[in-house]
Design an enzyme around this catalytic site. Structure first.
Site, PDB file in Angstrom:
ATOM      1  N   GLU A  54       9.182  -4.618  10.257  1.00 27.42           N
ATOM      2  CA  GLU A  54       9.556  -3.216   9.741  1.00 27.42           C
ATOM      3  C   GLU A  54      10.166  -2.484  10.936  1.00 27.42           C
ATOM      4  OE1 GLU A  54       6.655  -1.329   7.032  1.00 27.42           O
ATOM      5  OE2 GLU A  54       7.829   0.502   7.032  1.00 27.42           O
ATOM      6  N   ASP A 109       0.917  -1.173  -0.091  1.00 23.06           N
ATOM      7  CA  ASP A 109      -0.016   0.024  -0.083  1.00 23.06           C
ATOM      8  C   ASP A 109       0.879   1.418  -0.031  1.00 23.06           C
ATOM      9  OD1 ASP A 109       0.820  -0.024   2.440  1.00 23.06           O
ATOM     10  OD2 ASP A 109      -1.172  -0.141   3.591  1.00 23.06           O
ATOM     11  N   SER A 110       2.255   1.046  -0.037  1.00 19.89           N
ATOM     12  CA  SER A 110       3.188   1.923  -0.508  1.00 19.89           C
ATOM     13  C   SER A 110       2.885   2.719  -1.624  1.00 19.89           C
ATOM     14  CB  SER A 110       4.602   1.673  -0.335  1.00 19.89           C
ATOM     15  OG  SER A 110       4.681   0.685  -0.961  1.00 19.89           O
ATOM     16  N   ASP A 125      -1.079  -6.250  -0.623  1.00 22.83           N
ATOM     17  CA  ASP A 125      -1.749  -5.632   0.678  1.00 22.83           C
ATOM     18  C   ASP A 125      -2.922  -5.205   0.675  1.00 22.83           C
ATOM     19  OD1 ASP A 125       0.443  -5.324   2.612  1.00 22.83           O
ATOM     20  OD2 ASP A 125       1.043  -3.423   1.742  1.00 22.83           O
ATOM     21  N   LYS A 185      -1.292  -9.468   2.643  1.00 22.74           N
ATOM     22  CA  LYS A 185      -0.464  -9.054   3.746  1.00 22.74           C
ATOM     23  C   LYS A 185      -1.424  -8.051   4.454  1.00 22.74           C
ATOM     24  CE  LYS A 185       3.082  -6.013   3.375  1.00 22.74           C
ATOM     25  NZ  LYS A 185       2.543  -5.065   4.245  1.00 22.74           N
ATOM     26  N   GLU A 202      -1.694  -5.753   8.476  1.00 20.68           N
ATOM     27  CA  GLU A 202      -0.831  -5.215   9.513  1.00 20.68           C
ATOM     28  C   GLU A 202      -1.364  -5.462  10.925  1.00 20.68           C
ATOM     29  OE1 GLU A 202       0.246  -1.198   8.738  1.00 20.68           O
ATOM     30  OE2 GLU A 202       0.952  -1.428   6.716  1.00 20.68           O
TER      31      GLU A 202
HETATM   32  O1  KIV Z   1       3.628  -1.232   1.582  1.00 19.81           O
HETATM   33  C1  KIV Z   1       4.613  -1.571   1.562  1.00 19.81           C
HETATM   34  O2  KIV Z   1       5.586  -1.539   0.580  1.00 19.81           O
HETATM   35  C2  KIV Z   1       5.275  -2.365   2.831  1.00 19.81           C
HETATM   36  C3  KIV Z   1       6.759  -2.793   2.629  1.00 19.81           C
HETATM   37  C4  KIV Z   1       7.387  -1.735   3.166  1.00 19.81           C
HETATM   38  C5  KIV Z   1       7.164  -3.963   3.344  1.00 19.81           C
HETATM   39  O3  KIV Z   1       4.421  -2.842   3.426  1.00 19.81           O
END
Ligand code: KIV
Length: 271
Positions: A189, A51-52, A90, A120, A122
């Site tokens: 992280e 989600d980056s 994510d 994924k 969190e």
């Molecule tokens: O969103 C993302 O890119 C991440 C990584 C930094 C692990 O969760």
């Protein structure tokens, strides 16, 4: 035999075996078809549609605004470019925290519409029921502990997490819980290297670190950061393998000069 059938696809089981064999796991983010193709061809074991994307693709300050529809779109683009790597996507903020039914619905959409191989999310104990529900539906889940950017307004800062004993002990307990719940891996992280080592040794599923030292079972970086597209982002943990910002702005300014001076296109570049 087709070319495709010769490629040995990476699965969650492959990652588990890599930890057992002490072979490091590599993961990078990608958000689009062309980048995913290059990253896959470069040989990474797993591609994360993080989600980056909210930061590096859309320019938001935090990861919070990105929607499930937008993450599904990025995932569809990536999946079309990947032949070998395990594709993990994510689930964005607000799509799994409120209740397990909603979490499962979001995960199912990501698998069915996005084409992800795994999702994924969190958090640890707080989202235990959501993880259980998703895993029980047969969807592989990667956990994410330590600095969890979706909680940035609770943390107030992007500094290293779990330096204090209480948070460190919770992180170890959460690692064990995520393993028990059936997660296939955990992203760690921005936590102290010694804690990441302890966490990695305390579970049999792989840990994939970002800013968590060399004793994790694998490493992940954001693609835009590792190829140097982000000049303003220089955390200690980041190794830049290219300076694409300089390369690309240089190429663009040369193109501008060439067009302005009528050097481009020349005769050979014309019909
Ligand atoms: O969103 C993302 O890119 C991440 C990584 C930094 C692990 O969760």
């Amino acid at each position: 035999m087709s070319v495709h059938s010769e490629i040995k696809k990476i699965t969650t089981e492959t990652l588990r075996k890599m930890k057992f064999d002490k072979e490091k796991i590599t993961m990078l983010t990608a958000y689009d078809f062309t980048t995913a193709k290059m990253v896959d061809a470069g040989g990474v074991d797993s591609i994360l549609i993080g989600d980056s994307a909210a930061n590096v693709m859309a320019g938001f300050e935090t990861t919070l605004p990105i929607t499930l529809d937008q993450m599904i779109y990025h995932t569809q683009c990536v999946v079309r470019g990947v032949e070998r790597a395990l594709v993990v996507a994510d689930l964005p903020f607000g799509t799994y925290q409120s209740n397990p039914e909603k979490a499962l619905e979001s995960a199912v959409r990501m698998m069915k519409e996005g084409g992800a191989h795994a999702i994924k999310i969190e958090g640890g104990k707080e989202i235990e029921d959501s993880i259980r529900k998703i895993v029980n539906a047969g969807i592989p889940v990667c956990g994410h502990l330590g600095l969890t950017p979706q909680s940035i307004y609770q943390f107030g800062t992007y500094k290293v997490r779990a330096k204090e004993d209480a948070e460190a002990e919770k992180l170890i307990a959460d690692c064990k819980l995520l393993e028990e719940l059936g997660c296939f891996a955990i992203v760690l992280e921005k936590i102290p290297a010694a804690l990441a080592k302890r966490a990695s040794e305390s579970i049999s599923i792989p840990t994939i670190g970002i800013g968590a030292g060399q004793d994790c079972d694998g490493q992940v970086l954001v693609y835009h950061d590792m190829v140097g597209m982000n000049q303003g982002f220089s955390p200690k943990f980041l190794r830049r393998y290219l300076d694409l910002y300089t390369e690309v702005t240089g190429a663009v300014s040369q193109y501008v000069k060439d067009v302005k001076s009528s050097d481009f296109p020349n005769e050979k570049e014309s019909y």
